[in-house]
Design a protein around this motif. Sequence first.
Motif, short mmCIF file in Angstrom:
data_model
loop_
_atom_site.label_atom_id
_atom_site.label_comp_id
_atom_site.label_asym_id
_atom_site.label_seq_id
_atom_site.Cartn_x
_atom_site.Cartn_y
_atom_site.Cartn_z
N MET A 1 0.73 -0.96 0.01
CA MET A 1 0.17 -0.17 0.00
C MET A 1 0.91 1.15 0.09
SD MET A 1 -3.07 1.25 2.62
CE MET A 1 -4.20 -0.27 2.13
N GLN A 3 1.90 5.37 0.64
CA GLN A 3 2.10 5.99 1.97
C GLN A 3 1.98 7.60 1.67
OE1 GLN A 3 5.56 4.20 2.94
NE2 GLN A 3 6.76 6.17 2.99
N ALA A 4 1.65 8.31 2.59
CA ALA A 4 1.66 9.92 2.48
C ALA A 4 2.86 10.27 2.67
CB ALA A 4 0.85 10.30 3.58
N TYR A 26 1.09 11.70 -1.89
CA TYR A 26 0.94 10.40 -1.78
C TYR A 26 1.94 9.78 -2.78
CZ TYR A 26 -1.43 5.85 -2.13
OH TYR A 26 -1.40 4.40 -2.09
N VAL A 140 -5.03 6.94 -6.68
CA VAL A 140 -5.01 6.88 -5.27
C VAL A 140 -5.89 5.64 -4.41
CG1 VAL A 140 -4.64 8.09 -3.15
CG2 VAL A 140 -3.78 8.94 -5.30
N GLY A 144 -4.25 2.76 -2.65
CA GLY A 144 -4.11 2.85 -1.27
C GLY A 144 -5.55 2.83 -0.37
N ALA A 148 -6.71 6.70 1.75
CA ALA A 148 -5.53 7.20 1.31
C ALA A 148 -6.34 8.33 0.20
CB ALA A 148 -4.76 6.35 0.35
N ALA A 151 -7.53 11.46 2.34
CA ALA A 151 -6.40 12.30 2.72
C ALA A 151 -6.02 13.15 1.73
CB ALA A 151 -5.25 11.46 3.10
#
Length: 251
Positions: A1, A3-4, A26, A140, A144, A148, A151
Amino acid sequence: MGQAVQDGGLTGAADDLAALEARIGYRFTDRALLELALSHISSVKGEAPRRRSYQRLEFLGDHVLGSVVSHMLYEAFPEAEEGELSRRLAELVREEACAEVAADMDMGAHIRLGPGESQSGASKRRAILADVAESVVAAVFLDGGYVAAQAVVERLWRGRLEAPRRPLRDAKTVLQEWAQGRGLPPPVYRDVGRSGPDHAPRFTVLVDLPGLDPAEASGASKQAAQKAAAAAFLVREGVWTGSEAQAQSGT
């Protein structure tokens, strides 16, 4: 997955997609999804070009964006009724707003176009920028998951949610509600003039409320003149600012 990432976390000319990831906040696990989100149909050769361009992602991203923004509005405006929330949603997910997000993130520089589209400056077209913004949201989401995507949307759309670029209601609606709140009857609009040639007329309208001075304005149509007159009335009474009235003229 995926990640930010924080602003400035992954930059550098050696990896343009990493720089874009940093701007949107991201980092992709499957960067092929990001590449697909940036692929205009004109850049795809061979069979099934629509399935190998961003078009399917754009469809998905439109709905993911609407879901996330609806949730944001529900949380941010607990006193707002359904009608207001709907107007705010429409403002935030319209083509112009999505294109502005794409431009802010410099997504246009990464769009994959065919030679003809590239030479015509398609990467700056509002419709294409808007499609890519929605496609990136979908990418995204697929990479994710909903959290995700949520965000990213909150990061890129929050400022627009808090400070709309245009009035959420037209001036006539606002003036009528203002009058009702003061126990006044609905505003009366009267045609007071017309000028200009038949192919480009100008209409002048006066709006009147009991006990208050009327306001007058002109427009290219009777409806536009009525809105302009209502906006002038609202500015004079201190309900709207001049910038709000100016923005009304673009709606």
